[in-house]
Scaffold this motif. Structure first.
Motif, PDB file in Angstrom:
ATOM      1  N   ILE A 118     -82.637  10.508  26.232  1.00  0.00           N
ATOM      2  CA  ILE A 118     -83.285  10.258  24.939  1.00  0.00           C
ATOM      3  C   ILE A 118     -84.195   9.035  24.998  1.00  0.00           C
ATOM      4  N   VAL A 122     -88.392   8.896  24.659  1.00  0.00           N
ATOM      5  CA  VAL A 122     -89.147   8.089  23.685  1.00  0.00           C
ATOM      6  C   VAL A 122     -90.169   7.212  24.409  1.00  0.00           C
ATOM      7  N   ILE A 252     -85.626  14.498  25.037  1.00  0.00           N
ATOM      8  CA  ILE A 252     -84.981  14.104  23.788  1.00  0.00           C
ATOM      9  C   ILE A 252     -84.086  15.232  23.273  1.00  0.00           C
TER      10      ILE A 252
END
Length: 266
Positions: A118, A122, A252
C-alpha cells in the motif's frame, strides 16, 4: 486446491510480477499463505525465480553477449558493466548481513507485506505524477553516482512487498532518469541481483532442498518463464505510454484486500 494448480498459479504470478513494480515476493508470500502452499526448504519458490531470470537473458541475449565480448576493448561497454557492479554492490553487503532477519522475521509477516504494498503504491503514484524533466535518458550512460544511489534504493526491496523493480525505478525517477530507461536498467540490475539471491538461497538451504516434487517445480518454472518473457517484451512500451499508475493502483488494491483477509482470520 490441487498442488499442480497452486504451482501453476504461483508460477504465473512470479513471471507476471517479477519485473513490474508490484513486488513478486509480496504476491508470492501472500498467495502461498492463502493457498496453504509451501515446498520443503522453499525449493519451489527458489527455483521458479530462475524461470523469470531466464526470460531476461532470452530477451537481452544479443546485448548481453555484446557486453560480455566487447568489454575488454570497448570503453562504453566496460563503463556500463562497472555501473551495474556499482549498483549491485549495496545489495550484496546488506543482503549478507541482514539475511537471517529478512528471512525469519520480515518474510514470515504477511501484514508487513500488505502495508509495504500500500505505501509503495501511494509513493509510486506520487512519483508517476511528479513534474520533473528527466536528465538521463540512456541506462548505459548514467553517472556512477546515479548507479550507486539506484543500488541503495534497490536495498529497500529486502522488505517483502516493496518490490525490487519498484524501488530501483522509483530511485531512478527521483534521480532524474526517464521512465523507460529506469525500467530498462531495472531489468539489467535484476540479472546479478536475482542471480546472487537465488544462489545464496540455494547455498543456505542446500541441506533442506527437496526436489521430489520435480513435476510441480517444472510447472512453476515454465509458467514463470513464459509469462516473464511476455512482460519483459511488452513492459517498456507500456510504461512509455501509460506510466506506472496502473501498477500503483494494483499494489494498493492487493494490499487492502490482503489486510482485509488477514484481519478476517484467513
Amino acid at each position: 486446491m490441487a498442488d499442480w494448480l497452486a504451482a501453476l498459479i504461483l508460477g504465473l504470478v512470479e513471471g507476471l510480477t517479477e519485473f513490474i513494480p508490484v513486488s513478486s515476493t509480496g504476491h508470492m508470500l501472500l498467495l502461498g499463505h492463502f493457498l496453504g502452499f509451501e515446498s520443503t526448504g522453499k525449493t519451489f519458490e527458489i527455483v521458479i525465480q530462475l524461470g523469470a531470470l531466464l526470460a531476461i537473458i532470452s530477451v537481452y541475449f544479443r546485448r548481453l553477449w555484446t557486453l560480455a565480448t566487447r568489454w575488454p576493448f570497448d570503453a562504453a561497454a566496460r563503463r556500463f558493466l562497472i555501473g551495474l557492479l556499482v549498483a549491485f554492490a549495496p545489495a550484496v553487503v546488506i543482503g549478507v548481513f541482514a539475511y537471517d532477519f529478512i528471512k525469519t522475521v520480515l518474510f514470515e509477516t504477511p501484514t508487513v507485506v500488505c502495508w509495504a504494498l500500500i505505501i509503495g503504491g501511494v509513493l509510486l503514484l506520487w512519483l508517476d505524477r511528479m513534474k520533473k524533466v528527466p536528465v538521463y535518458l540512456d541506462a548505459d550512460r548514467y553517472p556512477m553516482r546515479v548507479y550507486f544511489l539506484v543500488g541503495l534504493f534497490q536495498c529497500l526491496a529486502m522488505i517483502p512487498g516493496v518490490s525490487r523493480s519498484g524501488a530501483t525505478i522509483a530511485g531512478g525517477l527521483l534521480l532524474g532518469t526517464d521512465k523507460r530507461s529506469a525500467a530498462e536498467f531495472s531489468f539489467f540490475l535484476a540479472l546479478p541481483t536475482m542471480g546472487a539471491a537465488v544462489a545464496y538461497d540455494l547455498l543456505q538451504n542446500w541441506s533442506r532442498l527437496d526436489f521430489s516434487d520435480a513435476g510441480l517445480i517444472a510447472i512453476g518454472f515454465i509458467a514463470a518463464f513464459v509469462t516473464a518473457l511476455a512482460v519483459v517484451r511488452l513492459l517498456l512500451d507500456f510504461v512509455s505510454r501509460n506510466g506506472f499508475a496502473p501498477f500503483a493502483w494494483w499494489r494498493i488494491a492487493v494490499g487492502v484486500v490482503g489486510l482485509g483477509l488477514l484481519y478476517a482470520g484467513f
